[in-house]
Design a protein around this motif. Structure first.
Motif, PDB file in Angstrom:
ATOM      1  N   UNK A   7       0.676  -1.236   0.005  1.00  0.00           N
ATOM      2  CA  UNK A   7       0.062  -0.049  -0.057  1.00  0.00           C
ATOM      3  C   UNK A   7       0.750   1.269   0.054  1.00  0.00           C
ATOM      4  N   UNK A   8       0.352   2.122  -0.825  1.00  0.00           N
ATOM      5  CA  UNK A   8       1.234   3.438  -0.992  1.00  0.00           C
ATOM      6  C   UNK A   8       0.391   4.573  -1.159  1.00  0.00           C
ATOM      7  N   UNK A   9       0.427   5.684   0.001  1.00  0.00           N
ATOM      8  CA  UNK A   9      -0.392   6.756  -0.235  1.00  0.00           C
ATOM      9  C   UNK A   9       0.141   7.836  -1.148  1.00  0.00           C
ATOM     10  N   UNK A  10      -0.916   8.498  -1.811  1.00  0.00           N
ATOM     11  CA  UNK A  10      -0.668   9.583  -2.841  1.00  0.00           C
ATOM     12  C   UNK A  10      -1.675  10.442  -2.589  1.00  0.00           C
ATOM     13  N   UNK A  11      -1.138  11.709  -2.787  1.00  0.00           N
ATOM     14  CA  UNK A  11      -2.101  12.844  -2.531  1.00  0.00           C
ATOM     15  C   UNK A  11      -2.281  13.629  -3.865  1.00  0.00           C
ATOM     16  N   UNK A  12      -3.271  13.825  -4.394  1.00  0.00           N
ATOM     17  CA  UNK A  12      -3.840  14.384  -5.641  1.00  0.00           C
ATOM     18  C   UNK A  12      -3.367  15.978  -5.469  1.00  0.00           C
ATOM     19  N   UNK A  34       4.190   4.657  -9.454  1.00  0.00           N
ATOM     20  CA  UNK A  34       4.815   4.967  -8.180  1.00  0.00           C
ATOM     21  C   UNK A  34       4.469   3.775  -7.445  1.00  0.00           C
ATOM     22  N   UNK A  35       3.036   3.390  -7.229  1.00  0.00           N
ATOM     23  CA  UNK A  35       2.758   2.105  -6.470  1.00  0.00           C
ATOM     24  C   UNK A  35       3.859   1.000  -6.847  1.00  0.00           C
ATOM     25  N   UNK A  36       3.846   0.745  -8.261  1.00  0.00           N
ATOM     26  CA  UNK A  36       4.687  -0.531  -8.515  1.00  0.00           C
ATOM     27  C   UNK A  36       6.324  -0.258  -8.253  1.00  0.00           C
ATOM     28  N   UNK A  37       6.675   0.803  -8.305  1.00  0.00           N
ATOM     29  CA  UNK A  37       8.238   1.270  -7.820  1.00  0.00           C
ATOM     30  C   UNK A  37       8.216   0.979  -6.360  1.00  0.00           C
ATOM     31  N   UNK A  38       7.219   1.664  -5.631  1.00  0.00           N
ATOM     32  CA  UNK A  38       7.669   1.389  -4.296  1.00  0.00           C
ATOM     33  C   UNK A  38       7.472   0.169  -3.614  1.00  0.00           C
ATOM     34  N   UNK A  75      -6.759  17.457  -4.106  1.00  0.00           N
ATOM     35  CA  UNK A  75      -6.202  17.082  -2.577  1.00  0.00           C
ATOM     36  C   UNK A  75      -6.824  16.102  -2.058  1.00  0.00           C
ATOM     37  N   UNK A  76      -7.621  14.931  -2.843  1.00  0.00           N
ATOM     38  CA  UNK A  76      -7.799  13.837  -2.198  1.00  0.00           C
ATOM     39  C   UNK A  76      -6.594  12.985  -1.854  1.00  0.00           C
ATOM     40  N   UNK A  77      -6.658  12.301  -0.830  1.00  0.00           N
ATOM     41  CA  UNK A  77      -5.633  11.198  -0.042  1.00  0.00           C
ATOM     42  C   UNK A  77      -6.128   9.790  -0.813  1.00  0.00           C
ATOM     43  N   UNK A  78      -5.175   9.299  -1.639  1.00  0.00           N
ATOM     44  CA  UNK A  78      -5.454   8.114  -2.113  1.00  0.00           C
ATOM     45  C   UNK A  78      -4.630   6.937  -1.722  1.00  0.00           C
ATOM     46  N   UNK A  97      -4.969  -1.474  -7.446  1.00  0.00           N
ATOM     47  CA  UNK A  97      -6.178  -0.702  -7.137  1.00  0.00           C
ATOM     48  C   UNK A  97      -5.917   0.408  -6.641  1.00  0.00           C
ATOM     49  N   UNK A  98      -6.542   1.712  -6.942  1.00  0.00           N
ATOM     50  CA  UNK A  98      -6.454   2.994  -6.450  1.00  0.00           C
ATOM     51  C   UNK A  98      -7.849   3.208  -5.721  1.00  0.00           C
ATOM     52  N   UNK A  99      -7.720   3.483  -4.338  1.00  0.00           N
ATOM     53  CA  UNK A  99      -8.710   3.719  -3.440  1.00  0.00           C
ATOM     54  C   UNK A  99      -8.754   4.935  -2.526  1.00  0.00           C
ATOM     55  N   UNK A 100      -9.932   5.356  -2.243  1.00  0.00           N
ATOM     56  CA  UNK A 100     -10.290   6.719  -1.488  1.00  0.00           C
ATOM     57  C   UNK A 100     -10.823   6.176  -0.146  1.00  0.00           C
ATOM     58  N   UNK A 101     -10.286   6.268   0.989  1.00  0.00           N
ATOM     59  CA  UNK A 101     -11.155   5.891   2.161  1.00  0.00           C
ATOM     60  C   UNK A 101     -11.651   4.811   1.903  1.00  0.00           C
ATOM     61  N   UNK A 102     -11.004   3.574   1.312  1.00  0.00           N
ATOM     62  CA  UNK A 102     -11.371   2.322   1.151  1.00  0.00           C
ATOM     63  C   UNK A 102     -12.410   2.039  -0.132  1.00  0.00           C
ATOM     64  N   UNK A 103     -12.681   3.014  -0.596  1.00  0.00           N
ATOM     65  CA  UNK A 103     -13.589   3.124  -1.870  1.00  0.00           C
ATOM     66  C   UNK A 103     -12.956   3.029  -3.256  1.00  0.00           C
TER      67      UNK A 103
END
Length: 133
Positions: A7-12, A34-38, A75-78, A97-103
């Motif tokens: 799991x990797x956090x990303x800010x929009x 970025x998720x694959x690289x991390x 400004x979403x945190x994904x 998968x990219x989620x926002x708050x689990x969605x």
């Protein structure tokens, strides 16, 4: 990495969006990359060292399937979830998968090919074993 999922956090940021403040479709590709690289970094795979080795080894996206479910906004945190789905002789398939708050917002399946000097090559045995977990 928990349960085989990284799991990797990303800010929009503003730069990720179109004129309406919604993430432009190509922006999701950067988040997935970025998720694959991390994930590889957290497994101890140093892609810069692989590319600087003799022979050099890199990864190139060979196939990408993506389903856009909901938009992300400025400004979403994904969170980018990445797991290894399959390891072949010269390729690696990852489910993301990219989620926002689990969605779920985006689901993707990405196959990357191992390449050296512009040609597909077999994954080194130690790397393939590491990726198989």
């Amino acid at each position: 990495m928990s349960g085989g999922v990284h799991r990797f956090p990303v800010r929009v940021y503003y730069e990720d969006t179109d004129f309406s403040g919604v993430v432009y479709h190509a922006g999701y590709l950067r988040f997935l990359e970025r998720g694959r690289t991390e994930m590889l970094r957290d497994l101890g795979v140093d892609q810069a060292s692989l590319f600087g080795a003799e022979p050099p080894l890199g990864f190139a996206v060979a196939r990408l399937e993506i389903d856009f479910r909901r938009p992300a906004r400025m400004d979403d945190l994904l969170e980018v979830e990445t797991r290894v789905a399959d390891v072949g002789g010269a390729s690696l398939t990852m489910a993301q998968r990219i989620t926002r708050g689990g969605d779920p917002l985006v689901d993707a399946t990405v196959r990357v090919a191992a390449v050296s000097r512009g040609r597909a090559v077999r994954l080194p045995g130690d790397l393939a074993r590491l990726l198989r977990g």
